[in-house]
Scaffold this motif. Structure first.
Motif, PDB file in Angstrom:
ATOM      1  N   TRP A  68      25.356  57.314  40.862  1.00 41.61           N
ATOM      2  CA  TRP A  68      26.709  56.860  40.527  1.00 41.61           C
ATOM      3  C   TRP A  68      26.766  56.737  39.016  1.00 41.61           C
ATOM      4  O   TRP A  68      26.074  55.912  38.422  1.00 41.61           O
ATOM      5  CB  TRP A  68      27.015  55.531  41.211  1.00 41.61           C
ATOM      6  N   TYR A  69      27.613  57.564  38.401  1.00 42.07           N
ATOM      7  CA  TYR A  69      27.642  57.684  36.943  1.00 42.07           C
ATOM      8  C   TYR A  69      28.885  57.050  36.328  1.00 42.07           C
ATOM      9  O   TYR A  69      29.959  57.059  36.929  1.00 42.07           O
ATOM     10  CB  TYR A  69      27.591  59.165  36.540  1.00 42.07           C
ATOM     11  N   ASP A  70      28.700  56.546  35.133  1.00 40.56           N
ATOM     12  CA  ASP A  70      29.737  56.079  34.206  1.00 40.56           C
ATOM     13  C   ASP A  70      30.199  54.649  34.437  1.00 40.56           C
ATOM     14  O   ASP A  70      30.819  54.058  33.567  1.00 40.56           O
ATOM     15  CB  ASP A  70      30.949  57.018  34.156  1.00 40.56           C
ATOM     16  N   GLY A  71      29.910  54.055  35.582  1.00 38.03           N
ATOM     17  CA  GLY A  71      30.192  52.636  35.775  1.00 38.03           C
ATOM     18  C   GLY A  71      31.649  52.273  35.941  1.00 38.03           C
ATOM     19  O   GLY A  71      32.033  51.149  35.637  1.00 38.03           O
ATOM     20  N   TRP A  72      32.485  53.223  36.415  1.00 40.54           N
ATOM     21  CA  TRP A  72      33.857  52.837  36.717  1.00 40.54           C
ATOM     22  C   TRP A  72      33.789  51.831  37.852  1.00 40.54           C
ATOM     23  O   TRP A  72      33.236  52.093  38.910  1.00 40.54           O
ATOM     24  CB  TRP A  72      34.693  54.055  37.093  1.00 40.54           C
ATOM     25  N   ARG A  73      34.345  50.657  37.609  1.00 48.11           N
ATOM     26  CA  ARG A  73      34.105  49.497  38.469  1.00 48.11           C
ATOM     27  C   ARG A  73      34.447  49.749  39.931  1.00 48.11           C
ATOM     28  O   ARG A  73      33.640  49.467  40.818  1.00 48.11           O
ATOM     29  CB  ARG A  73      34.872  48.285  37.942  1.00 48.11           C
ATOM     30  N   ASP A  74      35.626  50.248  40.218  1.00 47.51           N
ATOM     31  CA  ASP A  74      36.022  50.413  41.621  1.00 47.51           C
ATOM     32  C   ASP A  74      35.106  51.395  42.350  1.00 47.51           C
ATOM     33  O   ASP A  74      34.669  51.141  43.472  1.00 47.51           O
ATOM     34  CB  ASP A  74      37.490  50.816  41.730  1.00 47.51           C
ATOM     35  N   THR A  75      34.766  52.486  41.726  1.00 53.06           N
ATOM     36  CA  THR A  75      33.887  53.473  42.348  1.00 53.06           C
ATOM     37  C   THR A  75      32.467  52.926  42.489  1.00 53.06           C
ATOM     38  O   THR A  75      31.832  53.086  43.533  1.00 53.06           O
ATOM     39  CB  THR A  75      33.879  54.785  41.545  1.00 53.06           C
ATOM     40  N   GLY A 104      38.567  50.015  34.243  1.00 54.51           N
ATOM     41  CA  GLY A 104      37.563  48.962  34.232  1.00 54.51           C
ATOM     42  C   GLY A 104      36.156  49.479  34.373  1.00 54.51           C
ATOM     43  O   GLY A 104      35.887  50.382  35.167  1.00 54.51           O
ATOM     44  N   THR A 105      35.259  48.929  33.574  1.00 53.53           N
ATOM     45  CA  THR A 105      33.842  49.238  33.704  1.00 53.53           C
ATOM     46  C   THR A 105      33.145  48.030  34.318  1.00 53.53           C
ATOM     47  O   THR A 105      33.688  46.932  34.374  1.00 53.53           O
ATOM     48  CB  THR A 105      33.209  49.566  32.337  1.00 53.53           C
ATOM     49  N   LEU A 106      31.940  48.236  34.789  1.00 55.07           N
ATOM     50  CA  LEU A 106      31.183  47.169  35.426  1.00 55.07           C
ATOM     51  C   LEU A 106      30.916  46.020  34.460  1.00 55.07           C
ATOM     52  O   LEU A 106      30.573  46.249  33.306  1.00 55.07           O
ATOM     53  CB  LEU A 106      29.854  47.714  35.949  1.00 55.07           C
ATOM     54  N   THR A 107      31.033  44.807  34.956  1.00 54.70           N
ATOM     55  CA  THR A 107      30.716  43.619  34.168  1.00 54.70           C
ATOM     56  C   THR A 107      29.229  43.303  34.324  1.00 54.70           C
ATOM     57  O   THR A 107      28.543  43.869  35.189  1.00 54.70           O
ATOM     58  CB  THR A 107      31.531  42.409  34.659  1.00 54.70           C
TER      59      THR A 107
END
Length: 196
Positions: A68-75, A104-107
């Motif tokens: 899972w790449y890039d850390g887009w939060r929902d995905t 949004g990116t992961l917190t």
């Protein structure tokens, strides 16, 4: 390209004795999530998920890497949940600085939660490729995200992936720094290799 990056009989034997299948995701819109889950489940029928802590254990069939790449939060949160539900330890490669898209990116809390069941690796701060790492941006793009992930998860990343999926090149400044920081594995578009 240096000789140690070329295909060789030794690399062929390694592939034959430790086959690997990867399925990579960047963004999975809501309407495609049932198909993503189905593809992961189908792939796991070929063999077990790859766990860096159990690399030397024998496996029936090829090892499976779900990335899972890039850390887009929902995905990423969807990916963490579905992989945990399916019993596979997935690999997450977040960027640590929000991009212009405003998505949004992961917190840090998200990363900590994901790290309880999955592997959180390095993928730069702002989505960079290995050749774009220079002395001027090394701290911001490599050192800082490594420290942030370690702070959030309690563990320094031991696996890394660059934008565009380049292999480990010992001449690359970014790769030299990752090795100094203790990264053990590089994921490219076509390999998982132990960093020498």
């Amino acid at each position: 390209m240096t000789d140690d990056l070329r295909w060789s009989p030794a690399r062929q034997r390694a592939l034959e004795t430790r086959p690997l299948i990867a399925l990579n995701f960047h963004e999975v819109p809501l309407e495609w999530r049932p198909q993503a889950r189905e593809r992961i489940a189908d792939l796991l029928r070929f063999g077990p998920g790859l766990d860096l802590d159990r690399l030397d254990e024998p496996a029936e069939g090829p090892r499976v890497v779900i990335g899972w790449y890039d850390g887009w939060r929902d995905t990423a949160l969807f990916g963490a949940d579905v992989c945990a539900e399916l019993g596979v330890r997935a690999f997450f490669f977040p960027i640590t600085r929000p991009q212009r898209s405003g998505r949004g990116t992961l917190t840090a809390d998200d990363l900590a939660d994901i790290a309880t069941a999955h592997e959180v690796g390095f993928h730069t701060a702002t989505h960079r490729s290995a050749p774009t790492i220079t002395r001027a941006n090394l701290r911001a793009e490599v050192d800082r995200p490594m420290a942030e992930i370690e702070r959030a998860t309690g563990r320094r990343p031991r696996v890394a992936a660059w934008l565009l999926g380049s292999r480990y090149d010992p001449e690359s400044l970014g790769n030299q720094r990752l090795r100094e920081l203790g990264v053990e594995f590089m994921v490219s578009n076509w390999s998982l290799e132990r960093i020498p």
